[in-house]
Design an enzyme around this catalytic site. Structure first.
Site, PDB file in Angstrom:
ATOM      1  N   GLU A 159     -10.468  30.449  -8.630  1.00 16.50           N
ATOM      2  CA  GLU A 159      -9.440  31.186  -7.895  1.00 16.50           C
ATOM      3  C   GLU A 159     -10.052  32.051  -6.801  1.00 16.50           C
ATOM      4  O   GLU A 159     -11.127  32.634  -6.988  1.00 16.50           O
ATOM      5  CB  GLU A 159      -8.635  32.117  -8.825  1.00 16.50           C
ATOM      6  N   THR A 160      -9.341  32.122  -5.676  1.00 15.29           N
ATOM      7  CA  THR A 160      -9.597  33.119  -4.645  1.00 15.29           C
ATOM      8  C   THR A 160      -8.322  33.929  -4.477  1.00 15.29           C
ATOM      9  O   THR A 160      -7.236  33.368  -4.306  1.00 15.29           O
ATOM     10  CB  THR A 160      -9.993  32.469  -3.311  1.00 15.29           C
TER      11      THR A 160
END
Length: 260
Positions: A46-47
């Site tokens: 995830e970002t």
């Protein structure tokens, strides 16, 4: 254009454990294609991107191939960046997200996240789930993931699923869980449809499995461990239609993205 980027190990008390997430504070929202390209280049599960707007913070999460509706560890990482690096002065952060309002508070060196609960329901396992599992499950449930209950912690740790089969499933992923030896329950989380074969520590999955184990064990407060290679622990408190997750976060890296 230069964008600050932090890499945070979430649900961890020391580096090289927990779940790494990238966090990018933004002055204003960029085009979705740029956000997706940054997430793909980061190549983490995830970002998180956020924009601070007076009394609230708009927050979005991207895997390397798509935007998602809910992510626990990247929310924890974003809160850590706001409190530790950007001098966020309010006692609680009110994140506005695709899953509604998510509140994060800092208590000592721990973070408390309040998320919506999702109670799994028993289902007949689809053929692709059983094919990928390779063992006989004790029970199968469904919420926004398929949840597979196995006999014990050893069975969860030794599982070697066929992830190609699980790419055919109609849910986000597969969460495998069982009672723990030194905690209330353990889990592992697989999201091959999102190009995340195994997620190290998954806050959002505990919004499904904590209510399940709370009902089974007749406990409101539970200790959980995710048995990935990096591993991570959290406390889960189940209250009505909400789940509180308590965990730690540590810095791994800070840098700058340069866009021409």
């Amino acid at each position: 254009m230069e964008i600050a980027i932090y890499q945070i190990d979430a649900f961890a008390s020391q580096v090289f454990s927990g779940n790494p997430a990238a966090v990018c504070p933004l002055a204003e929202w960029l085009e979705d294609g740029i956000l997706q390209s940054i997430a793909e280049a980061n190549n983490l599960s995830e970002t998180a991107f956020f924009v601070v707007k007076q009394n609230l913070v708009e927050l979005r999460w991207f895997t390397p191939n798509s935007e998602v509706d809910l992510c626990g560890h990247a929310t924890l990482a974003a809160a850590h960046v706001l409190f530790q690096h950007l001098n966020y002065s309010r006692p609680a952060i009110r994140f506005q997200t695709r899953s509604g309002e998510l509140v994060v508070e800092k208590t000592g060196d721990a973070y408390t996240l309040n998320f919506p609960a999702s109670m799994p329901t028993p289902v007949a396992p689809p053929p692709a789930l059983i094919e990928g599992l390779g063992v006989t499950p004790k029970a199968v449930y469904c919420a926004f993931d398929y949840i597979v209950e196995l006999e014990d912690e050893a069975s969860v740790k030794s599982l070697e699923p066929n992830l190609t089969a699980w790419k055919q499933l109609d849910k986000r992923g597969v969460v495998v869980t069982a009672p723990g030896l030194n905690v209330d329950f353990v889990s592992r989380c697989f999201f091959p449809r999102l190009d995340v074969d195994e997620d190290p520590v998954t806050g959002s999955a505990h919004c499904e499995i904590a209510p399940l184990w709370s009902k089974v064990l007749q406990k409101q407060t539970l200790q959980a461990k995710q048995c990935s290679k990096r591993g991570g622990k959290m406390t889960c408190i189940v209250e009505s239609e909400r789940v509180t997750l308590i965990g730690h976060a540590v810095d791994y890296m800070k840098g700058t993205i340069t866009l021409e």
